[in-house]
Design a protein around this motif. Structure first.
Motif, PDB file in Angstrom:
ATOM      1  N   LEU A 160     -14.886   3.218  -9.894  1.00  0.00           N
ATOM      2  CA  LEU A 160     -14.257   3.111  -9.189  1.00  0.00           C
ATOM      3  C   LEU A 160     -13.038   3.738  -8.509  1.00  0.00           C
ATOM      4  O   LEU A 160     -12.432   3.979  -7.557  1.00  0.00           O
ATOM      5  CB  LEU A 160     -14.311   1.400  -8.505  1.00  0.00           C
ATOM      6  N   ALA A 161     -12.265   3.562  -8.848  1.00  0.00           N
ATOM      7  CA  ALA A 161     -10.454   3.871  -9.362  1.00  0.00           C
ATOM      8  C   ALA A 161     -10.417   4.858  -9.185  1.00  0.00           C
ATOM      9  O   ALA A 161      -9.555   5.640  -8.420  1.00  0.00           O
ATOM     10  CB  ALA A 161      -9.755   2.209 -10.084  1.00  0.00           C
ATOM     11  N   ALA A 162     -11.271   5.746 -10.227  1.00  0.00           N
ATOM     12  CA  ALA A 162     -11.068   7.170 -10.960  1.00  0.00           C
ATOM     13  C   ALA A 162     -11.645   8.393  -9.323  1.00  0.00           C
ATOM     14  O   ALA A 162     -10.713   8.951  -9.196  1.00  0.00           O
ATOM     15  CB  ALA A 162     -12.028   7.231 -11.900  1.00  0.00           C
ATOM     16  N   SER A 222      -8.838   1.234  -2.065  1.00  0.00           N
ATOM     17  CA  SER A 222      -7.463   0.925  -1.019  1.00  0.00           C
ATOM     18  C   SER A 222      -7.953   0.648   0.520  1.00  0.00           C
ATOM     19  O   SER A 222      -7.271  -0.025   1.291  1.00  0.00           O
ATOM     20  CB  SER A 222      -7.164   2.413  -0.485  1.00  0.00           C
ATOM     21  N   THR A 223      -9.607  -0.097   0.462  1.00  0.00           N
ATOM     22  CA  THR A 223      -9.757  -0.226   2.006  1.00  0.00           C
ATOM     23  C   THR A 223      -9.056  -1.847   1.780  1.00  0.00           C
ATOM     24  O   THR A 223      -8.584  -3.024   1.171  1.00  0.00           O
ATOM     25  CB  THR A 223     -11.051  -1.211   1.834  1.00  0.00           C
ATOM     26  N   PRO A 224      -8.194  -2.513   2.481  1.00  0.00           N
ATOM     27  CA  PRO A 224      -7.297  -3.331   2.847  1.00  0.00           C
ATOM     28  C   PRO A 224      -8.599  -4.273   3.290  1.00  0.00           C
ATOM     29  O   PRO A 224      -9.638  -4.587   4.442  1.00  0.00           O
ATOM     30  CB  PRO A 224      -6.356  -2.995   4.099  1.00  0.00           C
ATOM     31  N   VAL A 225      -8.555  -5.526   2.857  1.00  0.00           N
ATOM     32  CA  VAL A 225      -9.049  -6.791   2.636  1.00  0.00           C
ATOM     33  C   VAL A 225      -8.457  -7.637   3.380  1.00  0.00           C
ATOM     34  O   VAL A 225      -8.225  -8.807   4.689  1.00  0.00           O
ATOM     35  CB  VAL A 225      -9.377  -7.315   1.381  1.00  0.00           C
ATOM     36  N   PHE A 226      -6.976  -8.391   3.336  1.00  0.00           N
ATOM     37  CA  PHE A 226      -5.322  -9.295   3.976  1.00  0.00           C
ATOM     38  C   PHE A 226      -4.642  -8.430   3.402  1.00  0.00           C
ATOM     39  O   PHE A 226      -4.243  -8.541   2.416  1.00  0.00           O
ATOM     40  CB  PHE A 226      -6.089 -10.532   3.979  1.00  0.00           C
ATOM     41  N   GLY A 227      -3.814  -8.874   4.409  1.00  0.00           N
ATOM     42  CA  GLY A 227      -2.216  -7.847   4.264  1.00  0.00           C
ATOM     43  C   GLY A 227      -2.267  -6.610   3.219  1.00  0.00           C
ATOM     44  O   GLY A 227      -2.792  -5.960   3.590  1.00  0.00           O
ATOM     45  N   LEU A 228      -1.289  -7.125   2.188  1.00  0.00           N
ATOM     46  CA  LEU A 228      -1.463  -5.605   1.353  1.00  0.00           C
ATOM     47  C   LEU A 228      -2.534  -5.826  -0.045  1.00  0.00           C
ATOM     48  O   LEU A 228      -2.419  -5.177  -0.979  1.00  0.00           O
ATOM     49  CB  LEU A 228       0.247  -5.988   0.785  1.00  0.00           C
ATOM     50  N   VAL A 229      -3.281  -6.664   0.139  1.00  0.00           N
ATOM     51  CA  VAL A 229      -3.897  -6.493  -0.955  1.00  0.00           C
ATOM     52  C   VAL A 229      -5.144  -6.467  -0.580  1.00  0.00           C
ATOM     53  O   VAL A 229      -6.412  -6.002   0.601  1.00  0.00           O
ATOM     54  CB  VAL A 229      -4.577  -8.320  -0.675  1.00  0.00           C
ATOM     55  N   ASN A 230      -6.188  -5.190  -1.048  1.00  0.00           N
ATOM     56  CA  ASN A 230      -7.464  -4.532  -1.150  1.00  0.00           C
ATOM     57  C   ASN A 230      -8.604  -4.851  -1.934  1.00  0.00           C
ATOM     58  O   ASN A 230      -7.996  -5.866  -2.743  1.00  0.00           O
ATOM     59  CB  ASN A 230      -6.295  -2.732  -0.975  1.00  0.00           C
ATOM     60  N   MET A 256      -7.488  -4.390  -5.828  1.00  0.00           N
ATOM     61  CA  MET A 256      -6.384  -5.207  -6.327  1.00  0.00           C
ATOM     62  C   MET A 256      -7.792  -6.519  -6.569  1.00  0.00           C
ATOM     63  O   MET A 256      -7.529  -7.671  -8.045  1.00  0.00           O
ATOM     64  CB  MET A 256      -6.192  -5.885  -5.532  1.00  0.00           C
ATOM     65  N   LEU A 257      -8.721  -6.958  -5.561  1.00  0.00           N
ATOM     66  CA  LEU A 257      -9.528  -8.222  -5.920  1.00  0.00           C
ATOM     67  C   LEU A 257     -10.314  -7.149  -6.780  1.00  0.00           C
ATOM     68  O   LEU A 257     -10.771  -8.566  -8.154  1.00  0.00           O
ATOM     69  CB  LEU A 257     -10.332  -8.011  -4.940  1.00  0.00           C
ATOM     70  N   LEU A 258     -10.802  -6.328  -7.059  1.00  0.00           N
ATOM     71  CA  LEU A 258     -11.658  -6.216  -7.971  1.00  0.00           C
ATOM     72  C   LEU A 258     -11.377  -5.886  -9.516  1.00  0.00           C
ATOM     73  O   LEU A 258     -11.861  -6.622 -10.820  1.00  0.00           O
ATOM     74  CB  LEU A 258     -12.078  -4.800  -8.017  1.00  0.00           C
TER      75      LEU A 258
END
Length: 142
Positions: free
Chosen positions: A78-80, A87-95, A98-100
């Motif tokens: 997924l990262a590649a 890069s879909t934002p979830v809240f603020g600068l967290v996408n 980052m959550l995964l």
């Protein structure tokens, strides 16, 4: 250059004969009989209890390892290849990426806790039983 000298050699029967007394008998002497020095590991491995223990252990470890590897590989793929999704934002600068990524650490901790619980309940008591039996049946062939 440093001068390196060897300490004076001491002469003993080992140097003269080249034989180790623990492995070879001296002339005219009978070799000492071999004494089993510990549990009979072959007998333990052939026991049904050990086979059951090994099957249970592998039944937990292999599927869990494969599942985590697939989960990690999914994250890397997924990262590649799914940069927009990651890069879909979830809240603020967290996408999502980052959550995964954080979920990888959480998953590792959960797998560790599951394994410790599994080992304490399933593996360790059976290993203790096998150790007790190995000490009692040491050297006895069935």
């Amino acid at each position: 250059m440093h001068e390196v000298t060897r300490p004076p050699a001491t002469s003993n029967s080992l140097d003269e004969t080249g034989q180790l007394p623990a492995l070879f008998a001296r002339e005219g002497e009978e070799p000492a009989p071999a004494v089993p020095n510990g549990p009979d590991y072959d007998l333990i491995q052939r026991s049904p209890e050990f086979r059951t223990l090994r099957r249970r252990y592998r039944g937990f470890v292999f599927p869990m390892s494969i599942a985590f590897f697939l989960w990690y590989l999914t994250y890397v793929v997924l990262a590649a290849y799914a940069g927009d999704f990651m890069s879909t934002p979830v809240f603020g600068l967290v996408n999502v990426g980052m959550l995964l990524g954080l979920a990888q650490f959480v998953t590792t901790a959960l797998i560790t806790l599951c394994y410790v619980r599994f080992a304490n309940r399933q593996v360790d008591p059976r290993v203790a039983e096998l150790r007790e039996r190995a000490a009692v049946t040491e050297g006895i062939q069935q």
